[in-house]
Design a protein around this motif. Structure first.
Motif, PDB file in Angstrom:
ATOM      1  N   GLU A  83       5.317  53.049  58.258  1.00  0.00           N
ATOM      2  CA  GLU A  83       6.451  52.497  58.247  1.00  0.00           C
ATOM      3  C   GLU A  83       7.649  53.785  58.164  1.00  0.00           C
ATOM      4  O   GLU A  83       8.338  53.739  57.553  1.00  0.00           O
ATOM      5  CB  GLU A  83       6.850  51.562  57.186  1.00  0.00           C
ATOM      6  CG  GLU A  83       5.922  50.469  57.562  1.00  0.00           C
ATOM      7  CD  GLU A  83       6.130  49.083  58.009  1.00  0.00           C
ATOM      8  OE1 GLU A  83       7.297  48.725  57.998  1.00  0.00           O
ATOM      9  OE2 GLU A  83       5.245  48.902  58.852  1.00  0.00           O
ATOM     10  N   SER A 102      10.660  49.394  60.636  1.00  0.00           N
ATOM     11  CA  SER A 102       9.457  48.431  60.788  1.00  0.00           C
ATOM     12  C   SER A 102       8.707  48.638  61.837  1.00  0.00           C
ATOM     13  O   SER A 102       9.058  48.756  62.951  1.00  0.00           O
ATOM     14  CB  SER A 102      10.862  47.103  60.498  1.00  0.00           C
ATOM     15  OG  SER A 102      11.770  47.517  59.539  1.00  0.00           O
ATOM     16  N   ASN A 155       4.066  43.345  61.633  1.00  0.00           N
ATOM     17  CA  ASN A 155       4.513  42.261  60.371  1.00  0.00           C
ATOM     18  C   ASN A 155       4.042  41.822  59.719  1.00  0.00           C
ATOM     19  O   ASN A 155       3.145  40.968  60.001  1.00  0.00           O
ATOM     20  CB  ASN A 155       5.603  41.663  60.995  1.00  0.00           C
ATOM     21  CG  ASN A 155       6.609  40.334  61.385  1.00  0.00           C
ATOM     22  OD1 ASN A 155       7.315  40.700  60.538  1.00  0.00           O
ATOM     23  ND2 ASN A 155       6.750  39.054  61.666  1.00  0.00           N
ATOM     24  N   GLY A 156       4.061  42.220  58.229  1.00  0.00           N
ATOM     25  CA  GLY A 156       2.909  41.243  57.028  1.00  0.00           C
ATOM     26  C   GLY A 156       2.772  42.035  56.350  1.00  0.00           C
ATOM     27  O   GLY A 156       2.479  43.820  56.351  1.00  0.00           O
ATOM     28  N   THR A 211       1.691  46.623  56.023  1.00  0.00           N
ATOM     29  CA  THR A 211       2.597  47.471  55.548  1.00  0.00           C
ATOM     30  C   THR A 211       1.941  48.427  54.037  1.00  0.00           C
ATOM     31  O   THR A 211       2.448  48.975  53.996  1.00  0.00           O
ATOM     32  CB  THR A 211       4.239  47.082  55.349  1.00  0.00           C
ATOM     33  OG1 THR A 211       4.259  45.628  54.629  1.00  0.00           O
ATOM     34  CG2 THR A 211       5.010  46.737  56.889  1.00  0.00           C
ATOM     35  N   SER A 214       6.965  36.821  52.341  1.00  0.00           N
ATOM     36  CA  SER A 214       6.870  37.543  53.026  1.00  0.00           C
ATOM     37  C   SER A 214       6.410  37.519  55.043  1.00  0.00           C
ATOM     38  O   SER A 214       6.197  35.908  55.047  1.00  0.00           O
ATOM     39  CB  SER A 214       5.339  38.216  52.917  1.00  0.00           C
ATOM     40  OG  SER A 214       4.324  37.988  53.346  1.00  0.00           O
ATOM     41  N   PRO A 215       5.927  38.428  55.878  1.00  0.00           N
ATOM     42  CA  PRO A 215       5.949  37.327  57.214  1.00  0.00           C
ATOM     43  C   PRO A 215       4.163  36.820  57.353  1.00  0.00           C
ATOM     44  O   PRO A 215       5.139  35.514  57.990  1.00  0.00           O
ATOM     45  CB  PRO A 215       5.884  38.430  58.086  1.00  0.00           C
ATOM     46  CG  PRO A 215       6.692  40.015  57.108  1.00  0.00           C
ATOM     47  CD  PRO A 215       6.672  39.577  56.456  1.00  0.00           C
ATOM     48  N   GLN A 216       3.986  36.602  56.791  1.00  0.00           N
ATOM     49  CA  GLN A 216       2.623  36.019  56.729  1.00  0.00           C
ATOM     50  C   GLN A 216       2.306  34.987  55.321  1.00  0.00           C
ATOM     51  O   GLN A 216       1.664  34.044  55.600  1.00  0.00           O
ATOM     52  CB  GLN A 216       1.348  36.966  56.174  1.00  0.00           C
ATOM     53  CG  GLN A 216       0.461  38.113  57.530  1.00  0.00           C
ATOM     54  CD  GLN A 216       0.069  39.509  56.874  1.00  0.00           C
ATOM     55  OE1 GLN A 216       0.111  40.096  55.771  1.00  0.00           O
ATOM     56  NE2 GLN A 216      -1.094  39.198  57.025  1.00  0.00           N
ATOM     57  N   TRP A 221      12.427  42.299  53.443  1.00  0.00           N
ATOM     58  CA  TRP A 221      11.845  40.987  54.463  1.00  0.00           C
ATOM     59  C   TRP A 221      12.825  40.495  55.377  1.00  0.00           C
ATOM     60  O   TRP A 221      14.087  40.099  53.659  1.00  0.00           O
ATOM     61  CB  TRP A 221      11.100  40.158  53.618  1.00  0.00           C
ATOM     62  CG  TRP A 221       9.932  40.751  53.366  1.00  0.00           C
ATOM     63  CD1 TRP A 221       9.684  41.128  51.965  1.00  0.00           C
ATOM     64  CD2 TRP A 221       8.760  42.009  53.762  1.00  0.00           C
ATOM     65  NE1 TRP A 221       8.147  41.831  51.804  1.00  0.00           N
ATOM     66  CE2 TRP A 221       7.765  42.277  53.107  1.00  0.00           C
ATOM     67  CE3 TRP A 221       8.530  41.997  54.945  1.00  0.00           C
ATOM     68  CZ2 TRP A 221       6.631  42.690  53.170  1.00  0.00           C
ATOM     69  CZ3 TRP A 221       7.366  42.665  55.806  1.00  0.00           C
ATOM     70  CH2 TRP A 221       6.210  43.374  54.785  1.00  0.00           C
ATOM     71  N   THR A 240      10.716  31.601  58.396  1.00  0.00           N
ATOM     72  CA  THR A 240      10.800  32.568  58.657  1.00  0.00           C
ATOM     73  C   THR A 240      10.974  33.928  58.688  1.00  0.00           C
ATOM     74  O   THR A 240      11.517  33.931  57.984  1.00  0.00           O
ATOM     75  CB  THR A 240      10.268  32.652  60.461  1.00  0.00           C
ATOM     76  OG1 THR A 240      11.100  32.383  60.943  1.00  0.00           O
ATOM     77  CG2 THR A 240       9.223  31.177  60.728  1.00  0.00           C
ATOM     78  N   GLU A 278      10.462  38.444  59.105  1.00  0.00           N
ATOM     79  CA  GLU A 278      10.583  39.412  59.478  1.00  0.00           C
ATOM     80  C   GLU A 278      10.583  40.749  58.563  1.00  0.00           C
ATOM     81  O   GLU A 278      11.335  40.841  57.562  1.00  0.00           O
ATOM     82  CB  GLU A 278      11.371  39.663  60.695  1.00  0.00           C
ATOM     83  CG  GLU A 278      11.367  40.444  61.900  1.00  0.00           C
ATOM     84  CD  GLU A 278      12.256  40.323  62.769  1.00  0.00           C
ATOM     85  OE1 GLU A 278      12.371  40.862  63.762  1.00  0.00           O
ATOM     86  OE2 GLU A 278      13.282  38.793  63.076  1.00  0.00           O
ATOM     87  N   ASN A 279       9.572  41.725  58.873  1.00  0.00           N
ATOM     88  CA  ASN A 279       9.941  43.663  58.813  1.00  0.00           C
ATOM     89  C   ASN A 279      11.124  43.413  59.066  1.00  0.00           C
ATOM     90  O   ASN A 279      11.115  43.544  60.722  1.00  0.00           O
ATOM     91  CB  ASN A 279       8.760  44.166  58.687  1.00  0.00           C
ATOM     92  CG  ASN A 279       8.781  45.215  58.000  1.00  0.00           C
ATOM     93  OD1 ASN A 279       9.364  45.572  57.495  1.00  0.00           O
ATOM     94  ND2 ASN A 279       7.259  45.799  58.738  1.00  0.00           N
TER      95      ASN A 279
END
Length: 424
Positions: free
Chosen positions: A161, A165, A168-169, A173, A306-308, A410, A417, A419-420
């Motif tokens: 990073e 970015s 995506n998770g 990261t 967070s993304p996940q 985030w 949803t 995203e990073n």
């Protein structure tokens, strides 16, 4: 975004949460919201109510439920040329509290996993000592032992990073970190058994795996809080975590926590091995490199949402959760922003607060469904704080992949949803 209200924990009672859930179910039919009546999972008998389950010895070593099959370490296949010298990541977004289950602690190998019979394992102490010694595992277990909870973080955590970015998770990261309770012998006692010569200033641990991992450690650190560990979270080390013996170097980069520990050489100067010259040094814009940057500075990340771990319940009460840590000691404060750093609220630290261990934080908000830019920043007991990524780049440039403790952002969208993104 500015209309989203941040609730203090004392104002968010269990009753208000239930009322909010019932209202959401009645008005919006949100998935997972409680319904006042007619839910067949409550009103009708299910198979697990009707039939006997497995007996006590069906699972001699307990395993997670089949419904938790997705809670696993994951790798990024394109990251390295082979799995023997690679990394996988702790699923931070699936965890709570501060202790990482043994089976979910990230792996970093340089020559694959060494499978060693403890009866055949030896630890040698040599170099600038009065009496070179060789210990069996049984010998080591006769020393006084200690139990200590520490985080372990790879120096390359968040390394991808640096320039912006990428992944995506938060597992990818920030997932090169875990926190467990280690049981072992203070390294100081073992070195004292061999007798340290007055000219000794450094030690060099060596691993028994195919990479023969070696690092130079100052004697002051070796005599301070290092452990020679043989258990984690109460059971034997896992093979991927160095079974039967590893070094624990609290607060310092994970590469120094040599696994499958077979030898400790005592010397009067650092050895300048591969993993502390061409690797695990920080190349600056000037072309010079920082070396011996051992300490892992204050860092934090929001793990949910967070993304996940997207928001699936719609607007209303939302628990923002994450972890923070510092190689300098305890975390004393974590602030959270939902508008990309313009405004901050102090999060609630919950659970044990231990030096050089993970800390769990929460911030409870009433989400109005607008976009959020969630960030967290940590401060430790020595006053060190977590910088923005731009502050890091201004100090070190963009050539390094190590020691990235910059603030993570985030973007939570209206549909839940995540995203990073980068807001620095």
């Amino acid at each position: 975004m500015s209309d989203t209200k941040v609730s203090q924990p004392s104002n968010l009672s269990r009753r208000s949460l239930l009322k909010a859930g019932l209202a959401a179910g009645a008005v919006a039919g949100s998935a997972g919201a409680a319904r006042a009546a007619g839910d067949p999972l409550i009103t009708e008998i299910q198979d697990w109510n009707r039939y006997l389950g497995e007996g006590v010895q069906a699972r001699p070593y307990g395993t997670p439920s089949e419904f938790e099959a997705g809670v696993v370490r994951r790798d990024v296949e394109w990251l390295t040329a082979s799995t023997e010298s690679s990394i996988n990541f702790t699923p931070l977004h699936e965890l709570d509290g501060i202790i990482t289950p043994n089976g979910l602690c990230f792996e970093r190998h340089h020559g694959g996993i060494a499978e060693i019979n403890p009866a055949d394992h030896r630890l040698m102490i040599n170099g600038l000592v009065d009496t070179p010694l060789v210990f069996t595992m049984e010998d080591l277990k006769r020393f006084p032992r200690e139990n200590r909870v520490y985080f372990l973080e790879c120096a390359a955590n968040s390394g991808m990073e640096w320039r912006g970015s990428q992944l995506n998770g938060c597992q990818f990261t920030h997932g090169m970190v875990h926190c467990v309770m280690y049981t072992g012998v203070p390294l100081k006692l073992i070195l004292e058994e061999a007798g340290i010569k007055t000219s000794a200033k450094w030690v060099m641990p060596e691993g028994a795996d195919a990479s023969a991992m070696t690092r130079s450690i100052p004697m002051d650190k070796a005599l301070d809080d290092c452990l020679v560990a043989f258990k984690m979270n109460g059971e034997a080390l896992r093979p991927e975590q160095g079974y039967p013996l590893r070094l624990v170097v609290p607060g310092w980069e994970g590469n120094m926590w040599v696994k499958w520990l077979r030898r400790i050489e005592v010397g009067d100067e650092p050895w300048h091995q591969r993993e502390e010259t061409s690797k695990y040094t920080d190349l600056l814009e000037t072309g010079k490199a920082r070396r011996f940057t051992w300490v892992m500075d204050p860092k934090s990340v929001v793990t949910s949402p967070s993304p996940q771990a997207p928001v699936t319940h719609g607007k209303g009460p939302l628990v923002i959760s994450g972890v923070a840590w510092s190689g300098n000691g305890r975390i004393t404060r974590v602030d959270v922003s939902i508008d990309g750093g313009r405004n901050w609220k102090t999060a609630r630290l919950d659970g044990p607060s231990l030096s050089k261990a993970l800390h769990r934080f929460y911030l409870d908000i009433d989400w109005d469904g607008s976009d959020l830019l969630i960030q967290s920043r940590a401060m430790d007991e020595n006053g060190y704080y977590q910088p923005t990524k731009n502050e890091l780049r201004a100090a070190r440039g963009e050539n390094s992949i190590y020691h990235n403790n910059g603030i993570q952002t985030w973007h939570v969208k209206a549909d839940g949803t995540v995203e990073n993104v980068e807001v620095s």
